[in-house]
Scaffold this motif. Sequence first.
Motif, PDB file in Angstrom:
ATOM      1  N   HIS A  30      47.954  36.363  36.998  1.00 47.61           N
ATOM      2  CA  HIS A  30      48.119  35.409  38.062  1.00 47.61           C
ATOM      3  C   HIS A  30      47.109  35.694  39.027  1.00 47.61           C
ATOM      4  CE1 HIS A  30      52.276  34.005  36.815  1.00 47.61           C
ATOM      5  NE2 HIS A  30      52.358  35.124  36.258  1.00 47.61           N
ATOM      6  N   VAL A  31      46.901  36.905  39.601  1.00 46.02           N
ATOM      7  CA  VAL A  31      45.903  37.142  40.353  1.00 46.02           C
ATOM      8  C   VAL A  31      44.498  36.669  40.075  1.00 46.02           C
ATOM      9  CG1 VAL A  31      44.489  39.038  41.716  1.00 46.02           C
ATOM     10  CG2 VAL A  31      46.905  39.258  41.311  1.00 46.02           C
ATOM     11  N   SER A  32      44.278  36.576  38.588  1.00 43.43           N
ATOM     12  CA  SER A  32      42.828  35.833  38.526  1.00 43.43           C
ATOM     13  C   SER A  32      43.112  34.484  38.563  1.00 43.43           C
ATOM     14  CB  SER A  32      42.717  36.283  37.070  1.00 43.43           C
ATOM     15  OG  SER A  32      41.377  35.451  36.615  1.00 43.43           O
ATOM     16  N   THR A  33      44.219  33.776  38.422  1.00 45.17           N
ATOM     17  CA  THR A  33      44.336  32.337  38.471  1.00 45.17           C
ATOM     18  C   THR A  33      44.272  32.067  40.076  1.00 45.17           C
ATOM     19  OG1 THR A  33      45.893  32.573  36.698  1.00 45.17           O
ATOM     20  CG2 THR A  33      46.362  30.507  38.093  1.00 45.17           C
ATOM     21  N   LEU A  34      44.917  32.847  40.679  1.00 47.51           N
ATOM     22  CA  LEU A  34      44.645  32.545  42.330  1.00 47.51           C
ATOM     23  C   LEU A  34      43.126  32.717  42.977  1.00 47.51           C
ATOM     24  CD1 LEU A  34      47.675  34.740  44.112  1.00 47.51           C
ATOM     25  CD2 LEU A  34      47.157  32.254  44.394  1.00 47.51           C
ATOM     26  N   SER A  35      42.456  33.477  42.106  1.00 50.80           N
ATOM     27  CA  SER A  35      40.858  33.708  42.533  1.00 50.80           C
ATOM     28  C   SER A  35      40.162  32.561  42.321  1.00 50.80           C
ATOM     29  CB  SER A  35      40.719  35.121  42.169  1.00 50.80           C
ATOM     30  OG  SER A  35      40.371  35.059  40.536  1.00 50.80           O
ATOM     31  N   GLN A  36      40.789  31.650  41.464  1.00 50.62           N
ATOM     32  CA  GLN A  36      39.930  30.377  40.983  1.00 50.62           C
ATOM     33  C   GLN A  36      40.043  29.190  41.926  1.00 50.62           C
ATOM     34  OE1 GLN A  36      37.672  30.738  38.645  1.00 50.62           O
ATOM     35  NE2 GLN A  36      38.650  32.975  38.336  1.00 50.62           N
ATOM     36  N   GLY A  37      41.062  29.539  42.723  1.00 45.48           N
ATOM     37  CA  GLY A  37      41.530  28.356  43.814  1.00 45.48           C
ATOM     38  C   GLY A  37      40.717  28.375  44.767  1.00 45.48           C
ATOM     39  N   GLY A  39      40.178  28.529  49.198  1.00 45.04           N
ATOM     40  CA  GLY A  39      39.772  29.552  50.162  1.00 45.04           C
ATOM     41  C   GLY A  39      41.215  30.241  50.512  1.00 45.04           C
ATOM     42  N   LEU A  40      42.291  29.685  50.745  1.00 47.79           N
ATOM     43  CA  LEU A  40      43.336  30.315  50.780  1.00 47.79           C
ATOM     44  C   LEU A  40      43.956  31.184  49.620  1.00 47.79           C
ATOM     45  CD1 LEU A  40      45.222  30.948  53.027  1.00 47.79           C
ATOM     46  CD2 LEU A  40      46.753  28.933  52.472  1.00 47.79           C
ATOM     47  N   GLU A  41      43.702  30.351  48.632  1.00 44.68           N
ATOM     48  CA  GLU A  41      44.239  31.366  47.189  1.00 44.68           C
ATOM     49  C   GLU A  41      43.237  32.506  46.924  1.00 44.68           C
ATOM     50  OE1 GLU A  41      43.698  27.808  47.426  1.00 44.68           O
ATOM     51  OE2 GLU A  41      45.653  27.110  46.802  1.00 44.68           O
ATOM     52  N   LYS A  42      42.053  32.281  47.296  1.00 45.00           N
ATOM     53  CA  LYS A  42      41.043  33.493  47.186  1.00 45.00           C
ATOM     54  C   LYS A  42      41.362  34.694  48.049  1.00 45.00           C
ATOM     55  CE  LYS A  42      37.366  31.029  45.383  1.00 45.00           C
ATOM     56  NZ  LYS A  42      35.964  30.635  45.315  1.00 45.00           N
ATOM     57  N   VAL A  43      41.942  34.333  49.207  1.00 41.21           N
ATOM     58  CA  VAL A  43      42.456  35.458  50.347  1.00 41.21           C
ATOM     59  C   VAL A  43      43.520  35.996  49.660  1.00 41.21           C
ATOM     60  CG1 VAL A  43      43.502  35.849  52.471  1.00 41.21           C
ATOM     61  CG2 VAL A  43      41.414  34.420  52.201  1.00 41.21           C
ATOM     62  N   GLY A  44      44.483  35.024  49.126  1.00 38.98           N
ATOM     63  CA  GLY A  44      45.744  35.615  48.449  1.00 38.98           C
ATOM     64  C   GLY A  44      45.643  36.452  47.350  1.00 38.98           C
ATOM     65  N   ALA A  45      44.604  36.252  46.583  1.00 37.36           N
ATOM     66  CA  ALA A  45      44.160  36.986  45.298  1.00 37.36           C
ATOM     67  C   ALA A  45      43.660  38.266  45.757  1.00 37.36           C
ATOM     68  CB  ALA A  45      43.189  36.328  44.442  1.00 37.36           C
ATOM     69  N   TRP A  46      42.745  38.404  46.757  1.00 37.01           N
ATOM     70  CA  TRP A  46      42.613  39.723  47.513  1.00 37.01           C
ATOM     71  C   TRP A  46      43.644  40.589  47.939  1.00 37.01           C
ATOM     72  CZ3 TRP A  46      42.007  41.671  52.246  1.00 37.01           C
ATOM     73  CH2 TRP A  46      41.099  42.911  52.349  1.00 37.01           C
ATOM     74  N   LEU A  47      44.286  39.775  48.540  1.00 38.58           N
ATOM     75  CA  LEU A  47      45.451  40.680  49.018  1.00 38.58           C
ATOM     76  C   LEU A  47      46.499  41.285  48.231  1.00 38.58           C
ATOM     77  CD1 LEU A  47      46.530  38.632  52.273  1.00 38.58           C
ATOM     78  CD2 LEU A  47      45.610  40.791  52.278  1.00 38.58           C
ATOM     79  N   MET A  48      46.509  40.272  46.950  1.00 39.03           N
ATOM     80  CA  MET A  48      47.518  40.727  45.869  1.00 39.03           C
ATOM     81  C   MET A  48      46.718  41.694  44.869  1.00 39.03           C
ATOM     82  SD  MET A  48      50.261  39.672  47.161  1.00 39.03           S
ATOM     83  CE  MET A  48      51.323  39.975  45.396  1.00 39.03           C
ATOM     84  N   GLY A  49      45.510  41.924  44.973  1.00 39.97           N
ATOM     85  CA  GLY A  49      44.880  42.692  44.153  1.00 39.97           C
ATOM     86  C   GLY A  49      45.433  44.206  43.978  1.00 39.97           C
ATOM     87  N   ILE A  50      45.148  44.832  42.856  1.00 44.52           N
ATOM     88  CA  ILE A  50      45.957  46.452  42.805  1.00 44.52           C
ATOM     89  C   ILE A  50      44.807  47.319  43.766  1.00 44.52           C
ATOM     90  CG2 ILE A  50      46.523  48.206  41.399  1.00 44.52           C
ATOM     91  CD1 ILE A  50      47.045  45.916  39.025  1.00 44.52           C
TER      92      ILE A  50
END
Length: 66
Positions: A30-37, A39-50
């Motif tokens: 799910h985090v990887s999918t977010l990181s493909q979106g 700008g906002l999705e990339k920020v979300g992926a960074w925040l949701m990373g482990i």
Amino acid sequence: MSSFVFFVAGFVGFKTFLLIKLGESEYLTHVSTLSQGGGLEKVGAWLMGIDPLTAWSMAHAAPIFG
């Protein structure tokens, strides 16, 4: 200051809950999918990373709640 600490603790708790519920591989998918979106999705992926605090929290909470 205490509001910030409660916010961080709640956010780490939320991420820990998702990690335990979904499992690490599905969570990272799910985090990887977010990181493909965008700008906002990339920020979300960074925040949701482990991060180390979330990993520590999961290691201690998973035996109790998992």
